[in-house]
Design a protein around this motif. Structure first.
Motif, short mmCIF file in Angstrom:
data_model
loop_
_atom_site.label_atom_id
_atom_site.label_comp_id
_atom_site.label_asym_id
_atom_site.label_seq_id
_atom_site.Cartn_x
_atom_site.Cartn_y
_atom_site.Cartn_z
N UNK A 36 88.84 49.25 -39.71
CA UNK A 36 89.28 49.40 -41.08
C UNK A 36 89.08 47.75 -41.36
N UNK A 37 88.72 47.60 -42.68
CA UNK A 37 88.79 46.19 -43.02
C UNK A 37 89.21 46.17 -44.37
N UNK A 38 89.68 45.10 -44.75
CA UNK A 38 90.37 44.72 -46.10
C UNK A 38 89.68 43.43 -46.43
N UNK A 39 89.07 43.49 -47.71
CA UNK A 39 88.88 42.02 -48.29
C UNK A 39 89.95 41.71 -49.43
N UNK A 40 89.99 40.49 -49.49
CA UNK A 40 91.03 40.13 -50.61
C UNK A 40 90.96 40.81 -51.93
N UNK A 41 92.04 41.33 -52.24
CA UNK A 41 92.06 41.97 -53.46
C UNK A 41 91.39 43.33 -53.51
N UNK A 42 90.98 43.89 -52.49
CA UNK A 42 90.33 45.23 -52.19
C UNK A 42 91.27 46.26 -51.65
N UNK A 43 90.99 47.42 -51.67
CA UNK A 43 91.81 48.31 -50.67
C UNK A 43 91.03 48.19 -49.35
N UNK A 44 92.02 48.82 -48.29
CA UNK A 44 91.46 49.02 -47.00
C UNK A 44 90.49 50.03 -46.92
N UNK A 45 89.17 49.77 -46.01
CA UNK A 45 88.21 50.84 -46.19
C UNK A 45 87.57 51.09 -44.99
N UNK A 46 87.41 52.40 -44.62
CA UNK A 46 87.07 52.67 -43.33
C UNK A 46 85.77 51.93 -42.73
N UNK A 47 85.59 51.89 -41.55
CA UNK A 47 84.34 51.06 -41.14
C UNK A 47 83.85 52.10 -40.12
N UNK A 48 84.53 52.48 -38.97
CA UNK A 48 83.89 53.23 -37.99
C UNK A 48 85.16 53.87 -37.13
N UNK A 49 84.78 54.88 -36.48
CA UNK A 49 85.82 55.53 -35.54
C UNK A 49 85.15 56.32 -34.47
N UNK A 50 85.89 56.28 -33.40
CA UNK A 50 85.23 56.94 -32.11
C UNK A 50 86.35 57.50 -31.48
N UNK A 51 85.85 58.72 -30.77
CA UNK A 51 86.87 59.48 -29.74
C UNK A 51 87.07 58.75 -28.57
N UNK A 52 88.13 59.07 -28.14
CA UNK A 52 88.42 58.58 -26.59
C UNK A 52 87.71 59.57 -25.75
N UNK A 53 87.57 60.82 -26.07
CA UNK A 53 87.21 61.89 -25.07
C UNK A 53 85.72 62.15 -24.99
N UNK A 54 85.18 61.85 -26.24
CA UNK A 54 83.77 61.98 -26.18
C UNK A 54 83.06 60.97 -26.93
N UNK A 55 81.66 61.06 -26.91
CA UNK A 55 80.77 59.95 -27.48
C UNK A 55 80.81 59.89 -29.10
N UNK A 56 81.75 61.12 -29.78
CA UNK A 56 81.78 61.36 -31.17
C UNK A 56 82.13 60.05 -31.79
N UNK A 57 81.05 59.62 -32.55
CA UNK A 57 81.52 58.51 -33.58
C UNK A 57 81.03 58.45 -34.89
N UNK A 58 81.92 57.84 -35.77
CA UNK A 58 81.77 58.31 -37.34
C UNK A 58 81.46 56.61 -37.96
N UNK A 59 80.60 56.40 -38.89
CA UNK A 59 80.62 55.18 -39.49
C UNK A 59 80.44 55.39 -41.12
N UNK A 60 81.07 54.28 -41.61
CA UNK A 60 80.69 54.37 -42.97
C UNK A 60 79.34 54.09 -43.27
#
Length: 123
Positions: A36-60
């Motif tokens: 995740x990332x958070x810029x000054x004055x902004x909410x925390x936003x999703x960047x990417x995620x990945x599963x430990x057990x598979x290659x499944x990944x998601x991106x903003x």
């Protein structure tokens, strides 16, 4: 689960950085790792995620194609390769761990967080 994020720094627009997140402790309880990332004055936003057990990944949507998330299970480490960086990518980047595969884009789904690493992209 303890998380240690590192690799941030100052880079010029168009450049690249690779962030790392080392996990320790009860890592067997972790199902997904997210960035995740958070810029000054902004909410925390999703960047990417990945599963430990598979290659499944998601991106903003705004980062797909420029950022790549990967993991090394043997090292309990997750990476975020960031290419073609833009000034608007400037933020503190956090890694996080969740024991669930539900709603992985929501910060509230993650129980464990790293301390954050600052990425500054200059124009």
């Amino acid at each position: 689960v303890q998380l240690q994020a590192y690799g941030g720094g100052l880079v010029q627009a168009g450049g690249s950085l690779r962030l790392s997140c080392a996990a320790s402790g009860r890592t067997f309880s972790s199902v997904y790792m997210g960035w995740f990332r958070q810029a000054p004055g902004k909410e925390r936003e999703f960047v990417a995620a990945i599963s430990w057990s598979s290659s499944a990944a998601s991106y903003s949507g705004s980062m797909k194609g420029r950022f790549t998330i990967s993991r090394d299970n043997a090292k309990n480490t997750v990476y975020l390769q960031m290419n073609s960086l833009k000034p608007e990518d400037t933020a503190v980047y956090y890694c996080a761990s969740t024991g669930s595969s539900v709603n992985i884009i929501a910060p509230s789904s993650y129980a464990y967080w790293g301390q954050g690493t600052l990425v500054t992209v200059s124009s």
